[in-house]
Write an enzyme that holds these catalytic residues in place. Structure first.
Site, PDB file in Angstrom:
ATOM      1  N   ASP A  42      28.891   7.436  75.306  1.00  0.00           N
ATOM      2  CA  ASP A  42      29.868   8.336  74.685  1.00  0.00           C
ATOM      3  C   ASP A  42      29.589   9.826  74.889  1.00  0.00           C
ATOM      4  OD1 ASP A  42      27.625   8.435  73.112  1.00  0.00           O
ATOM      5  OD2 ASP A  42      28.585   7.877  71.235  1.00  0.00           O
ATOM      6  N   HIS A  43      28.309  10.197  75.029  1.00  0.00           N
ATOM      7  CA  HIS A  43      27.986  11.621  75.057  1.00  0.00           C
ATOM      8  C   HIS A  43      28.183  12.279  76.420  1.00  0.00           C
ATOM      9  CE1 HIS A  43      26.406  11.157  71.085  1.00  0.00           C
ATOM     10  NE2 HIS A  43      25.909  12.373  71.059  1.00  0.00           N
TER      11      HIS A  43
ATOM     12  N   ASP B 181      20.570   9.065  66.937  1.00  0.00           N
ATOM     13  CA  ASP B 181      21.541  10.151  66.858  1.00  0.00           C
ATOM     14  C   ASP B 181      21.635  10.570  65.396  1.00  0.00           C
ATOM     15  OD1 ASP B 181      24.023  11.377  68.550  1.00  0.00           O
ATOM     16  OD2 ASP B 181      24.500  11.170  66.427  1.00  0.00           O
TER      17      ASP B 181
ATOM     18  N   ARG C  99      29.931  19.662  63.316  1.00  0.00           N
ATOM     19  CA  ARG C  99      29.062  20.818  63.569  1.00  0.00           C
ATOM     20  C   ARG C  99      29.869  21.961  64.161  1.00  0.00           C
ATOM     21  NH1 ARG C  99      23.513  17.756  65.154  1.00  0.00           N
ATOM     22  NH2 ARG C  99      23.058  17.374  62.956  1.00  0.00           N
TER      23      ARG C  99
ATOM     24  N   SER D 217      12.944  18.381  66.172  1.00  0.00           N
ATOM     25  CA  SER D 217      13.516  17.040  66.310  1.00  0.00           C
ATOM     26  C   SER D 217      12.412  16.003  66.533  1.00  0.00           C
ATOM     27  CB  SER D 217      14.483  17.005  67.484  1.00  0.00           C
ATOM     28  OG  SER D 217      13.760  16.904  68.683  1.00  0.00           O
TER      29      SER D 217
ATOM     30  N   ARG E 268      12.241  14.202  69.089  1.00  0.00           N
ATOM     31  CA  ARG E 268      12.303  13.982  70.535  1.00  0.00           C
ATOM     32  C   ARG E 268      10.946  13.538  71.099  1.00  0.00           C
ATOM     33  NH1 ARG E 268      14.321  19.423  72.539  1.00  0.00           N
ATOM     34  NH2 ARG E 268      15.923  18.823  71.068  1.00  0.00           N
TER      35      ARG E 268
END
Ligand code: SF4
Length: 755
Positions: A95-96, A160, A449, A644, A646
């Site tokens: 989707d991104h 996410d 956002r 994050s 990450r």
């Protein structure tokens, strides 16, 4: 059938016993959040009460969801675990990576062409390891999860931050980094600090122009972007029950914007209706058997101040539409006050673009209410002013909305664009004409956002967040300060007209429909599936096992960099243009620590190569050490690795040969990520020793051979002039984490145990 009713029944079967055990240890009535947390303890029945905001607890989530940008490294790592299948039901969603430009069909094809290598990889790796794959165009991860997988009382994690959307169906759903997803898919526990609890009591009932979006816009104004940090927000009260399940999803979705761990609602009729309408009557039947456990205890909601760490009350009957922004989602302004505030702040009032959709607001209810506004305006002879973009959350919603005529309503805008069922403009994947000029302008959207550059890359685009019906009204008037409750519009005949209040349907009367939802079920036995990754690819790279520890002290290590001040995961592994290398460890390692400030010259990406005496870029200098077979360490300041979760920020130094990271203090998630990747994450026993470390130092570990829980490590720093400093380092490794270090990584250890 995509959802796993057997798994859900198993979860519900254990509920009564686990709730009883939780009641015993907690010793008082339970909130819904506590019920879900305590029924998902890794250890099984609770044996102790955990302190909110303090205790670290191991959980066993029921599901994992991943989006395409983060799934790449997560699945590359999972492949390292040596498992034949994932341990819990998991899905990946394309989707991104799809850009919004001209409209759905062309954009989707372009997205597939550009990213085919990544999509093919995700498709084959999902097929092999038992993971459901939602193909490009199928929809946005959180909408697809709500429509297919979320269930009351469940716990899931997703790679996410808006995974929290599933709270709309009464889950505890939490956004995590890829490494956490790998742990759960590999059958390991998942750790979380026991969250604090914020209760939001909703009284009254919404009407007119107010929508569920306005609840969270209001809450964001109260709590601000940090107010929910470390907390679960639990909504309850008669007002909560009056909201649709998808409206609840919108509220939970934007819990990410207040920093909340997640948000949730108790099981009620709106959830029953939504589950049944999306083909999950089985889930309703199962949930109804234990319905009293799927919401907070009555005593809690009767005296919430005794059970929540913080309490907020909102009367929905008094709530009015809000516009939040620009540049931050917590700058909340009621529509009635907007004109004055905008003029005082010089916000541009004309709107060229208005966007509806995203994972936040693209339910059937949202689209039907927004469409009713457009229909009304057109019927009254008003010509819409702005360009309207719609990005539906899923193929199912889009197909049903098309069947029921809502997309045709939107097409009555001269310039409507129906984009792909994908993230598109919400994540900067919007090729907006003219954005490169950087002109000051305003847009309005129903996304979540609105940070600078988020939508179109232009730092001067002022983005305002509102409900889909308000976005439609603003789009029609072309002005942000249009208040549909009080203001009139001039129609083509020169008459003043007022827009009617939005009307819509919570769910489609004829049921949802879809021809091809875009789901690819995995093979029952995926052992025959070959996952192809081209060795010449610059976007994907199969991972190689990190080498096991050789059992010896690390000697002759160079100090690569002494980072000064803030060093977040963005400083360690930048995003932006590097995003496209998220699946290629060697390529993305070229951004390692390029944002960190070198304490010796206060510059970024400029460190001394101790082999040549020359200054070079951090990744290049580290590659030179690696090529020469020389180990290195990184030194850092306070809260190193904040930001994050990450995992690239830990994998990159590991890949390039850094052995240890020695800092004043760590952000906990990064510290854990370092441990998982087989690195040494150490802290100064005496913080002042940070100042003793010099640019030309060589480091020897003196007692790594005796590495043990609770035992300090001794490091010898040899300075260029021959003098030495002994520096003591603390660590928080337990026995298992030391085994990760010895094996070379947590995944190596899992693999060893598998064989
Ligand atoms: Fe994230 Fe936006 Fe996509 Fe939702 S639509 S998952 S917020 S990028």
């Amino acid at each position: 059938m995509t959802f796993d009713i057997d798994m859900i029944k198993k979860v519900y079967e254990r509920y009564p016993e686990r709730i009883a055990a939780a009641r015993q240890v907690v010793g008082k009535p339970l909130t819904l959040s506590e019920k879900i947390l305590y029924t998902h303890l890794w250890e099984g029945n609770a044996t102790q009460a955990y302190e909110r905001g303090n205790s670290y607890v191991d959980f066993a989530p029921d599901r994992v969801a991943m989006q395409d940008a983060t799934a790449q490294m997560a699945l590359l790592q999972f492949m390292q675990a040596g498992k034949a299948k994932v341990a819990v039901p998991s899905t990946a969603h394309a989707d991104h990576l799809i850009q919004a430009k001209v409209g759905a069909d062309k954009d989707l094809q372009e997205g597939i062409n550009k990213n085919s290598e990544v999509f093919n990889f995700l498709s084959s790796v999902c097929d092999k390891y038992g993971i459901g794959f939602w193909k490009p165009g199928a929809g946005i991860i959180h909408q697809v999860v709500l429509e297919n997988y979320a269930f009351p009382g469940g716990m899931m994690i997703g790679t996410d931050s808006h995974t929290v959307n599933a709270g709309g169906l009464g889950m505890v759903a939490i956004g995590v980094g890829g490494a956490d997803a790998v742990d759960v898919m590999a059958g390991m526990a998942w750790e979380l600090k026991m969250p604090k609890l914020i209760g939001v009591k909703l009284t009254g009932k919404m009407s007119g122009w107010t929508s569920a979006k306005d609840v969270i816009l209001k809450v964001a104004g109260i709590l601000t972007v940090k107010g929910g940090t470390g907390c679960i927000v639990e909504y309850f009260g008669e007002g909560a029950e009056s909201l649709s399940a998808t409206g609840k999803g919108t509220i939970c979705n934007m819990g990410a914007e207040i920093g909340a761990t997640t948000s949730t609602f108790g099981y009620d009729d709106s959830m029953r209706r939504y589950l049944a309408s999306t083909g999950r009557q089985d889930v309703v039947d199962a949930a109804d058997q234990i319905a009293e456990h799927l919401t907070g205890d009555p005593e809690v909601y009767a005296n919430p101040e005794q059970y929540f760490d913080q309490l907020i009350e909102i009367n929905l009957s008094e709530l009015t539409p809000h516009l939040n922004g620009p540049f931050t989602p917590d700058l909340a302004t009621p529509v009635s006050e907007f004109r004055a505030k905008a003029e005082a702040n010089g916000w541009p009032l004309e709107v060229e673009w208005a966007l509806i959709g995203s994972c936040t607001n693209s339910s059937y209810e949202d689209l039907s209410r927004a469409a009713s506004i457009v229909e009304d305006a057109v019927a009254k002879g008003v010509k819409p002013k702005a360009i309207l973009g719609i990005n539906p959350g899923s193929e199912q919603v889009k197909y049903t909305a098309e069947r029921d005529g809502f997309l045709d309503s939107f097409r009555k805008f001269e310039n409507a664009r129906i984009f792909t069922n994908a993230c598109g403009p919400c994540i900067g994947q919007w090729d907006r004409e003219g954005a490169e000029k950087g002109e000051k302008n305003s847009i309005i959207h129903s996304f979540n956002r609105n940070f600078a550059k988020r939508a179109d890359g232009n730092p001067n685009t002022h983005a305002f967040v509102a409900s889909p019906e308000m976005v439609a009204a603003v789009a029609i008037s072309g002005r942000l300060d249009f208040n549909p409750i009080t203001d009139t519009l001039t129609n083509e005949a020169g008459e003043q007209i007022k827009l009617d209040e939005p009307k819509g349907s919570e769910l489609p009367a004829k049921g949802f429909a879809v021809e091809d939802a875009g789901y690819q079920a995995p093979s029952e036995d995926g052992s025959h599936v070959v996952v192809n990754v081209s060795p010449t690819s610059d976007r994907l790279q199969l991972l190689e096992e990190f080498p096991a520890w050789d059992g010896k002290n690390i000697e002759g290590a160079k100090v690569l960099i002494k980072a000064f001040g803030k060093c977040t995961t963005d400083h360690i592994s930048m995003a932006g243009p590097w995003l496209k290398y998220r699946g290629h460890l060697d390529n993305i390692s070229n951004n390692m620590l390029i944002g960190a400030v070198n304490a010796y010259n206060m510059e970024t990406n400029k460190v001394k190569n101790q082999l040549t005496g020359e200054y070079g870029e951090v990744p290049a200098v580290q590659r030179a050490y690696k090529a020469a077979g020389i180990p290195s360490i990184v030194v850092g300041d306070q809260n190193y690795g904040e930001g994050s979760s990450r995992e690239h920020a830990a994998m990159e130094p590991r890949h390039l040969g850094v052995k240890a990271v020695l800092v004043k203090s760590f952000a906990r998630i990064h510290e854990t990520n370092l441990k998982k990747q087989g690195m040494l994450g150490l802290t100064f026993a005496n913080e002042a020793d940070y100042d003793k470390i010099q640019e030309d130092d060589t480091v020897n570990f003196l007692d790594l051979e005796q590495f043990a829980p609770g035992k300090q490590l001794t490091l010898e720093f040899v300075h260029a002039d021959g003098t030495k400093d002994i520096i003591m380092a603390n660590h928080t490794y337990n026995d298992q984490q030391i085994d990760w270090f010895k094996a070379g990584s947590a995944l190596n250890l899992i693999k060893q145990q598998e064989n």
